[in-house]
Enzyme design. Structure first.
Site, PDB file in Angstrom:
ATOM      1  N   SER A  22      -3.053  -7.176   4.997  1.00  0.00           N
ATOM      2  CA  SER A  22      -2.700  -6.257   6.070  1.00  0.00           C
ATOM      3  C   SER A  22      -3.263  -6.733   7.416  1.00  0.00           C
ATOM      4  O   SER A  22      -2.871  -7.801   7.897  1.00  0.00           O
ATOM      5  CB  SER A  22      -3.188  -4.852   5.712  1.00  0.00           C
ATOM      6  OG  SER A  22      -2.607  -3.891   6.542  1.00  0.00           O
ATOM      7  N   ASP A  47       7.064  -1.129   0.887  1.00  0.00           N
ATOM      8  CA  ASP A  47       6.196  -1.183   2.055  1.00  0.00           C
ATOM      9  C   ASP A  47       7.030  -1.360   3.312  1.00  0.00           C
ATOM     10  O   ASP A  47       7.834  -2.299   3.400  1.00  0.00           O
ATOM     11  CB  ASP A  47       5.210  -2.340   1.896  1.00  0.00           C
ATOM     12  CG  ASP A  47       4.172  -2.427   3.010  1.00  0.00           C
ATOM     13  OD1 ASP A  47       4.139  -1.527   3.866  1.00  0.00           O
ATOM     14  OD2 ASP A  47       3.403  -3.403   3.010  1.00  0.00           O
ATOM     15  N   HIS A 106       2.302  -0.558   0.098  1.00  0.00           N
ATOM     16  CA  HIS A 106       1.322  -1.334   0.851  1.00  0.00           C
ATOM     17  C   HIS A 106      -0.010  -1.459   0.101  1.00  0.00           C
ATOM     18  O   HIS A 106      -0.568  -0.472  -0.359  1.00  0.00           O
ATOM     19  CB  HIS A 106       1.098  -0.668   2.215  1.00  0.00           C
ATOM     20  CG  HIS A 106       0.363  -1.508   3.195  1.00  0.00           C
ATOM     21  ND1 HIS A 106       0.821  -2.736   3.630  1.00  0.00           N
ATOM     22  CD2 HIS A 106      -0.819  -1.305   3.848  1.00  0.00           C
ATOM     23  CE1 HIS A 106      -0.028  -3.247   4.500  1.00  0.00           C
ATOM     24  NE2 HIS A 106      -1.041  -2.401   4.640  1.00  0.00           N
TER      25      HIS A 106
END
Length: 319
Positions: free
Chosen positions: A164, A260, A292
């Site tokens: 991320s 996601d 995610h």
């Protein structure tokens, strides 16, 4: 309801972080810290080091078990997730993940504990991460004081990785390697897992989920309030970076989740990188039915184990 005065909430991202008018910051998760250890199940050792006492920049190092011949090993500089503002290199989430990855891939890991927003807004996390990369590189010629790096690391087999926001950092460190060095190490490849990228104009499935995109965009403004180009800042939208073709590695693994929202940006990143003139190879791996960073919350599910195997394989392809 928010109260007045010092207790007034000026930034509120539910389940992540809250900031009050008086400057107080309340992190709503990712605050736990686990000590370094020798893992009972895997034998992976870890320890903490201070890189820069003035800024507090530090890292957690990991060393795999079962290296009887003391061979030089590939090494990974890892950047944790948390939206640039929560979690640390010492959080149980990332400690447990890296224990598993080190055991599987047999690599040395330097997990960077960069300073976090909002107290230290971007680009501070990038600058800290670059300082950590240069610190690692300083050991390549026999300098530096960290024994694990000098004794066990093959500096011709360096990788960057992150999840991320950490994947965003990894990419931007790859850009710096391509344009600024440092000397003494070879960045072979990068692993970007569910990378946090964005842009002003919606793409693909973002167009039907503008609410979630708006939250992602707002968060970028929160952690990088000085970004002149907003969500088209090259740090957030690599397609706008004139240096994209100079990415300093020759192979790249991008992992995305089917559910996601950031999947769109991961796939777009691959397309833009291939069009830029960069001469390497980029591969997309998609986890069906997953959202995610699912593998951090459910690390023993089949999709998480498959991803772990794929990342470990990628880190060892050059052997």
């Amino acid at each position: 309801m928010a109260s007045s005065g010092a207790e007034e909430i000026v930034h509120d991202f539910p389940s992540i972080i809250r900031v009050y008018r008086d400057g107080r910051v309340e992190r709503l998760r990712g605050t736990d810290i686990v000590p370094p250890s020798t893992n009972h199940d895997t034998g992976v050792q870890s320890k903490d080091v201070v890189i820069d006492p003035e800024t507090g920049l530090s890292a957690r190092l990991y060393l795999p078990n079962n290296n009887p011949h003391h061979n030089k090993l590939p090494f990974l500089v890892y950047f944790h997730a948390g939206g640039f503002c929560i979690e640390t290199a010492f959080s149980s989430t990332y400690h447990n993940y890296l224990n598993s990855l080190v055991a599987k891939a047999k690599v040395v890991v330097v997990s960077v504990d960069y300073r976090r927003a909002p107290e230290h807004p971007l680009p501070i996390a990038y600058d800290d991460s670059w300082a950590a990369v240069k610190w690692v590189a300083s050991h390549s010629s026999g300098g530096g004081g960290e024994v694990w790096l000098k004794d066990y690391v093959d500096f011709d087999r360096m990788f960057f990785a992150g999840h991320s926001a950490g994947a965003n950092i990894a990419h931007n460190m790859g850009i710096r390697v391509g344009s600024d060095g440092p000397d003494g190490v070879k960045l072979v490849g990068m692993v970007l897992i569910h990378p946090y990228f964005g842009g002003k104009d919606p793409i693909g499935g973002e167009k039907t989920n503008m609410g979630r995109k708006a939250v992602c965009d707002k968060f970028w403004g929160f952690v990088n309030p000085s970004a002149e180009d907003g969500c088209d800042d090259p740090l957030f939208n690599p397609a706008k970076d004139p240096k994209l073709s100079s990415l300093g590695c020759n192979k790249l693994l991008v992992c995305v989740g089917e559910k996601d929202l950031l999947k769109e940006r991961g796939c777009y990143y691959k397309e833009e990188l291939e069009k830029s003139g960069w001469g390497g190879v980029v591969e997309i791996v998609e986890s069906a039915g997953e959202d995610h960073v699912f593998h951090l919350f459910n690390p023993t599910c089949d999709s998480a184990l498959a991803m772990l195997d794929r990342v470990a394989s990628f880190l060892n392809q050059d052997k």
